[in-house]
Design an enzyme around this catalytic site. Structure first.
Site, PDB file in Angstrom:
ATOM      1  N   ASP A  13      -4.696   1.476   4.647  1.00 23.33           N
ATOM      2  CA  ASP A  13      -3.401   0.837   4.908  1.00 23.33           C
ATOM      3  C   ASP A  13      -3.448  -0.688   4.810  1.00 23.33           C
ATOM      4  O   ASP A  13      -2.712  -1.393   5.506  1.00 23.33           O
ATOM      5  CB  ASP A  13      -2.848   1.253   6.288  1.00 23.33           C
ATOM      6  CG  ASP A  13      -2.694   2.751   6.400  1.00 23.33           C
ATOM      7  OD1 ASP A  13      -2.382   3.388   5.385  1.00 23.33           O
ATOM      8  OD2 ASP A  13      -2.899   3.288   7.507  1.00 23.33           O
ATOM      9  N   LYS A  16      -2.717  -1.703  -0.317  1.00 25.21           N
ATOM     10  CA  LYS A  16      -3.151  -1.417  -1.689  1.00 25.21           C
ATOM     11  C   LYS A  16      -1.954  -1.134  -2.598  1.00 25.21           C
ATOM     12  O   LYS A  16      -1.930  -1.572  -3.747  1.00 25.21           O
ATOM     13  CB  LYS A  16      -4.081  -0.193  -1.710  1.00 25.21           C
ATOM     14  CG  LYS A  16      -5.352  -0.386  -0.912  1.00 25.21           C
ATOM     15  CD  LYS A  16      -6.165   0.889  -0.838  1.00 25.21           C
ATOM     16  CE  LYS A  16      -5.546   1.998  -0.023  1.00 25.21           C
ATOM     17  NZ  LYS A  16      -5.467   1.747   1.422  1.00 25.21           N
ATOM     18  N   GLY A  40      -0.847   7.007   1.887  1.00 25.65           N
ATOM     19  CA  GLY A  40       0.562   6.611   1.879  1.00 25.65           C
ATOM     20  C   GLY A  40       0.596   5.178   1.406  1.00 25.65           C
ATOM     21  O   GLY A  40       0.220   4.277   2.149  1.00 25.65           O
ATOM     22  N   HIS A  41       0.952   4.978   0.149  1.00 26.00           N
ATOM     23  CA  HIS A  41       0.930   3.634  -0.439  1.00 26.00           C
ATOM     24  C   HIS A  41       2.360   3.140  -0.604  1.00 26.00           C
ATOM     25  O   HIS A  41       3.151   3.726  -1.337  1.00 26.00           O
ATOM     26  CB  HIS A  41       0.191   3.653  -1.794  1.00 26.00           C
ATOM     27  CG  HIS A  41      -1.266   4.000  -1.661  1.00 26.00           C
ATOM     28  ND1 HIS A  41      -2.130   4.039  -2.718  1.00 26.00           N
ATOM     29  CD2 HIS A  41      -2.012   4.297  -0.562  1.00 26.00           C
ATOM     30  CE1 HIS A  41      -3.350   4.358  -2.285  1.00 26.00           C
ATOM     31  NE2 HIS A  41      -3.287   4.529  -0.977  1.00 26.00           N
ATOM     32  N   GLN A 222      -7.331   5.291   0.911  1.00 24.98           N
ATOM     33  CA  GLN A 222      -8.068   5.067   2.177  1.00 24.98           C
ATOM     34  C   GLN A 222      -8.798   3.718   2.124  1.00 24.98           C
ATOM     35  O   GLN A 222      -8.288   2.793   1.519  1.00 24.98           O
ATOM     36  CB  GLN A 222      -9.037   6.228   2.454  1.00 24.98           C
ATOM     37  CG  GLN A 222      -8.364   7.524   2.841  1.00 24.98           C
ATOM     38  CD  GLN A 222      -7.834   8.319   1.670  1.00 24.98           C
ATOM     39  OE1 GLN A 222      -8.553   8.605   0.744  1.00 24.98           O
ATOM     40  NE2 GLN A 222      -6.572   8.708   1.692  1.00 24.98           N
TER      41      GLN A 222
HETATM   42  P1  GDP Z   1      -1.752   1.091   1.658  1.00 23.04           P
HETATM   43  O1  GDP Z   1      -1.988   2.465   2.133  1.00 23.04           O
HETATM   44  O2  GDP Z   1      -3.007   0.283   1.571  1.00 23.04           O
HETATM   45  O3  GDP Z   1      -0.968   1.036   0.373  1.00 23.04           O
HETATM   46  O4  GDP Z   1      -0.864   0.379   2.773  1.00 23.04           O
HETATM   47  P2  GDP Z   1       0.417   1.025   3.528  1.00 23.04           P
HETATM   48  O5  GDP Z   1       1.537   1.124   2.569  1.00 23.04           O
HETATM   49  O6  GDP Z   1       0.028   2.260   4.232  1.00 23.04           O
HETATM   50  O7  GDP Z   1       0.659  -0.052   4.645  1.00 23.04           O
HETATM   51  C1  GDP Z   1       0.884  -1.389   4.349  1.00 23.04           C
HETATM   52  C2  GDP Z   1       2.236  -1.806   4.919  1.00 23.04           C
HETATM   53  O8  GDP Z   1       2.321  -3.214   4.942  1.00 23.04           O
HETATM   54  C3  GDP Z   1       3.407  -1.356   4.057  1.00 23.04           C
HETATM   55  O9  GDP Z   1       4.498  -1.112   4.894  1.00 23.04           O
HETATM   56  C4  GDP Z   1       3.681  -2.557   3.166  1.00 23.04           C
HETATM   57  O10 GDP Z   1       5.027  -2.633   2.720  1.00 23.04           O
HETATM   58  C5  GDP Z   1       3.378  -3.682   4.116  1.00 23.04           C
HETATM   59  N1  GDP Z   1       2.860  -4.925   3.510  1.00 23.04           N
HETATM   60  C6  GDP Z   1       2.029  -5.093   2.449  1.00 23.04           C
HETATM   61  N2  GDP Z   1       1.712  -6.404   2.308  1.00 23.04           N
HETATM   62  C7  GDP Z   1       2.352  -7.062   3.297  1.00 23.04           C
HETATM   63  C8  GDP Z   1       2.388  -8.437   3.716  1.00 23.04           C
HETATM   64  O11 GDP Z   1       1.752  -9.316   3.150  1.00 23.04           O
HETATM   65  N3  GDP Z   1       3.148  -8.729   4.820  1.00 23.04           N
HETATM   66  C9  GDP Z   1       3.840  -7.779   5.497  1.00 23.04           C
HETATM   67  N4  GDP Z   1       4.560  -8.154   6.556  1.00 23.04           N
HETATM   68  N5  GDP Z   1       3.828  -6.484   5.136  1.00 23.04           N
HETATM   69  C10 GDP Z   1       3.084  -6.130   4.065  1.00 23.04           C
HETATM   70  P1  IMO Z   2      -4.191   5.022   2.614  1.00 23.36           P
HETATM   71  O1  IMO Z   2      -4.570   5.358   1.197  1.00 23.36           O
HETATM   72  C1  IMO Z   2      -5.407   5.131   6.798  1.00 23.36           C
HETATM   73  C2  IMO Z   2      -7.748   8.606   8.092  1.00 23.36           C
HETATM   74  C3  IMO Z   2      -7.135   9.586   9.060  1.00 23.36           C
HETATM   75  C4  IMO Z   2      -8.387  10.031   9.808  1.00 23.36           C
HETATM   76  C5  IMO Z   2      -9.445  10.087   8.710  1.00 23.36           C
HETATM   77  C6  IMO Z   2      -9.644  11.474   8.117  1.00 23.36           C
HETATM   78  O2  IMO Z   2      -2.737   5.057   2.872  1.00 23.36           O
HETATM   79  O3  IMO Z   2      -4.868   3.789   3.065  1.00 23.36           O
HETATM   80  P2  IMO Z   2      -8.174  12.955   6.455  1.00 23.36           P
HETATM   81  O4  IMO Z   2      -6.767  13.440   6.556  1.00 23.36           O
HETATM   82  O5  IMO Z   2      -8.419  12.067   5.280  1.00 23.36           O
HETATM   83  O6  IMO Z   2      -9.189  14.042   6.546  1.00 23.36           O
HETATM   84  O7  IMO Z   2      -8.394  12.046   7.789  1.00 23.36           O
HETATM   85  O8  IMO Z   2      -8.982   9.203   7.691  1.00 23.36           O
HETATM   86  N1  IMO Z   2      -6.958   8.366   6.853  1.00 23.36           N
HETATM   87  C7  IMO Z   2      -6.294   7.230   6.598  1.00 23.36           C
HETATM   88  N2  IMO Z   2      -6.115   6.124   7.363  1.00 23.36           N
HETATM   89  N3  IMO Z   2      -4.922   5.170   5.544  1.00 23.36           N
HETATM   90  C8  IMO Z   2      -5.122   6.257   4.757  1.00 23.36           C
HETATM   91  O9  IMO Z   2      -4.775   6.291   3.460  1.00 23.36           O
HETATM   92  C9  IMO Z   2      -5.797   7.370   5.291  1.00 23.36           C
HETATM   93  N4  IMO Z   2      -6.137   8.581   4.814  1.00 23.36           N
HETATM   94  C10 IMO Z   2      -6.857   9.169   5.775  1.00 23.36           C
HETATM   95  O10 IMO Z   2      -6.207   8.950   9.906  1.00 23.36           O
HETATM   96  O11 IMO Z   2      -8.772   9.046  10.717  1.00 23.36           O
HETATM   97 MG    MG Z   3      -1.345   3.756   3.637  1.00 22.34          MG
END
Ligand code: GDP
Ligand code: IMO
Ligand code: MG
Length: 424
Positions: A13, A16, A40-41, A222
Site C-alpha cells: 500500500d 504503487k 488493491g492498487h 504487496q
Molecule cells: P498500492 O497498493 O501500493 O497501490 O497503494 P494503495 O492504493 O493500496 O494505497 C495508497 C493510497 O494512497 C491510495 O488511496 C492512493 O490514492 C493514495 N496516495 C498515493 N500517493 C499519495 C500521496 O502522495 N498523497 C496522498 N495523500 N495519498 C496518496
Molecule cells: P498491495 O498490492 C498490504 C497482507 C495481508 C496479510 C498478509 C498475507 O495493495 O500493496 P494474503 O491475503 O496475501 O495471504 O495476506 O499480506 N497483504 C497486503 N498488505 N497491501 C497488499 O497489497 C497486501 N496483500 C496482502 O494483510 O497481512
Molecule cells: Mg494496496
C-alpha cells in the site's frame, strides 16, 4: 534493456498504483508479476478513483498493453468483474490485456481454506482471497492453470481430483461441508469462452517486445517485507514481491532489467498481523491513519501506522537493489511540529547491524529515532521539488541517506500531477 521494476518497498500500500499509472505514460507494456486479488492498487484520475486488484495499473493509458504474468494467481470471477467494471467506465480492455497461459487459478476452495485457517491459532490476518492455499497447490504441483480452462476434459479431471482431496480436508479436519464438484466444473468451464481471447504465452510476448526496443514496466504487488522468503515470516504473503520475483513471475531474464524503482511512504503502514517496530498506538498513529486515509483498498481494514523505518528500508534497498527511490504521501506529514525517523535498532542494549527478519527479535527491537523539525506549509500544491518547505527537504535528504537509495520522485497527493521529480 528497458524493463523497469516498480515494487513496494515496505509492507504494501505504498502507492504503487499511482506511481505505475503515472510512469505508464512513457511505457508500452505494464506487466503484473505476482500476488492476486489480495492487492488493491488505487489510481486517481481527476476526481475519479479506481482500485485495481488484478489488472495492471497501466490500463488507463490506451496505448499501453497490460500483461498478467505466470507468477500471478488469478481468481477468474474477480478478474471478469474487474474487466466489466473498467469497460463500463469506458476503458477498453479487449485487445489490450494478455494473460499468461501458465498463471494459476484461485478456486472457491482456496478462499474457503484461507478463511478457515484464519479462524485458527495460525491466523496472520490475510485478505481472505485464497492466496496462500492457491500457491500451496502450485508448489504441490496440483494447481490448475489458465491453460487448463481451454480443455474441458482436463479441467474436469483435475478439478475432480483436487476437490476430492479438499473435501477430505474440509470435512474431516475442519468439519466443514463438502464442495459440490459439478457446480464448480460448470462455473469454471464457463470462464473458458470469456477468458480465451486474452490467453497467450506472455513470456514469449515480452521477449518479442523487448527485442523490438519497447519499454516495459514490471508491476509488483504487496511489498518487500511481505515477501515469503525475505519478509517478516510467517507474517507474509505467499509470493515474491521483491525484484527477483519479477523475473520468475514474468519469464524475463535478470539481464533485461534496467531499473528497480522502490516505492515507500514517508512513514510506515501495515495491514494484518506481524511486527512493525515503529508502530504508534497513540494519538500520532491515529493522526497518520486519518490524514493518510489509511484503510485497506481491498478489505477496508484500518492500517497500522508508524514513523518511517530507515533500518527496514535499508534492508529493502539491499535485497531489491533499489536504484530509484519514490517517496509517497509526504503531504500526510504536513502540520506536525516534529517528524521522526527510525535510524537504528537496539535489542537488550545492543545496536543491531542489520534488519532482523525473525519475528522474535523484531518483537524485542527498540527503535532509535532521529527527530526532525516539521513543516507548516502544506506540500500538496507544490509543483516542483524546489518549492517544498526547507524542513521537508531536510527530512527527505536524511531519509534517502539513511535508506541508502537515491531519491528520484516525491508524491504529495494521489493525483498524477502531484508528483515532484528531483532535479537531476
Ligand atoms: P498500492 O497498493 O501500493 O497501490 O497503494 P494503495 O492504493 O493500496 O494505497 C495508497 C493510497 O494512497 C491510495 O488511496 C492512493 O490514492 C493514495 N496516495 C498515493 N500517493 C499519495 C500521496 O502522495 N498523497 C496522498 N495523500 N495519498 C496518496
Ligand atoms: P498491495 O498490492 C498490504 C497482507 C495481508 C496479510 C498478509 C498475507 O495493495 O500493496 P494474503 O491475503 O496475501 O495471504 O495476506 O499480506 N497483504 C497486503 N498488505 N497491501 C497488499 O497489497 C497486501 N496483500 C496482502 O494483510 O497481512
Ligand atoms: Mg494496496
Amino acid at each position: 534493456m528497458p524493463v523497469q521494476i516498480i515494487l513496494g518497498a515496505q509492507w504494501g500500500d505504498e502507492g504503487k498504483g499511482k506511481v505505475v499509472d503515472m510512469l505508464a505514460e512513457q511505457a508500452d507494456v505494464v506487466a503484473r508479476y505476482q500476488g492476486g486479488a489480495n492487492a488493491g492498487h488505487t489510481v486517481c484520475i481527476g476526481d475519479k478513483q479506481y482500485v485495481l486488484h488484478l489488472l495492471p495499473s497501466g490500463m488507463f493509458h490506451e496505448s499501453c498493453t497490460c500483461v498478467i504474468g505466470n507468477g500471478v494467481v488469478i481468481d477468474p470471477a474477480a478478474l471478469m468483474g474487474e474487466i466489466a467494471q473498467l469497460e463500463a467506465a469506458g476503458i477498453r480492455v479487449k485487445g489490450r490485456l494478455l494473460i499468461s497461459h501458465n498463471a494459476h487459478l484461485i478456486m472457491p476452495y482456496h478462499k474457503q481454506l484461507d478463511v478457515i485457517r484464519e479462524q485458527t491459532s495460525a491466523r496472520i490476518g490475510t485478505t481472505g482471497r485464497g492466496i496462500g492455499p492457491a500457491y500451496i497447490d502450485k508448489f504441490m504441483r496440483a494447481g490448475i492453470r489458465i491453460v487448463d480452462l481451454l480443455d474441458r476434459d482436463t479441467l474436469a479431471r483435475k478439478l475432480k481430483a483436487n476437490i476430492e482431496e479438499k473435501n477430505q480436508i474440509l470435512t474431516k479436519v475442519h468439519g466443514a461441508t463438502k464442495i459440490d464438484v459439478d457446480a464448480i466444473i460448470t462455473e469454471y468451464q464457463e470462464f473458458d469462452q470469456k477468458i480465451d481471447e486474452y490467453i497467450t504465452d506472455t513470456s514469449l510476448y515480452l521477449f518479442q517486445v523487448l527485442r523490438d526496443g519497447k519499454r516495459v514496466i514490471a508491476e509488483g504487488a504487496q511489498g518487500a517485507l511481505l515477501d515469503v522468503d525475505h519478509g517478516t515470516y510467517p507474517f507474509v504473503t505467499s509470493s515474491n514481491p521483491t525484484s527477483g520475483g519479477a523475473c520468475t513471475g514474468l519469464g524475463i531474464p535478470p539481464t533485461a532489467v534496467s531499473e528497480v524503482i522502490g516505492v515507500a511512504k514517508a512513514y510506515c503502514t501495515r495491514v494484518g498481523d506481524g511486527p512493525v517496530p515503529t508502530e504508534l498506538n497513540d494519538a500520532t498513529g491515529t493522526r497518520l491513519r486519518e490524514a493518510g486515509h489509511e484503510f485497506g483498498a481491498t478489505t477496508g481494514r484500518p492500517r497500522r501506522c508508524g514513523w518511517y523505518d530507515a533500518v527496514a528500508m535499508q534492508y529493502s534497498t539491499r535485497i531489491n537493489g533499489i536504484s530509484r527511490l519514490v517517496v509517497t504521501k509526504l503531504d500526510v506529514l504536513d502540520g506536525f511540529d516534529e517528524v521522526r525517523m527510525c535510524t537504528g535498532y537496539e535489542v537488550a542494549g545492543k545496536r543491531l547491524r542489520s534488519f532482523p527478519t525473525d519475528v522474535r527479535t523484531l518483537d524485542q527491537v527498540r527503535p532509535l529515532y532521529e527527530s526532525f523539525e516539521g513543516w507548516k506549509t502544506p506540500v500538496t500544491g507544490a509543483t516542483a521539488y524546489e518549492e517544498l518547505p526547507r524542513q521537508a527537504k531536510t527530512y527527505l535528504t536524511a531519509l534517502a541517506r539513511y535508506t541508502g537509495a537515491p531519491l528520484w520522485l516525491v508524491s504529495v497527493g494521489p493525483r498524477r500531477d502531484q508528483s515532484l521529480f528531483l532535479p537531476s
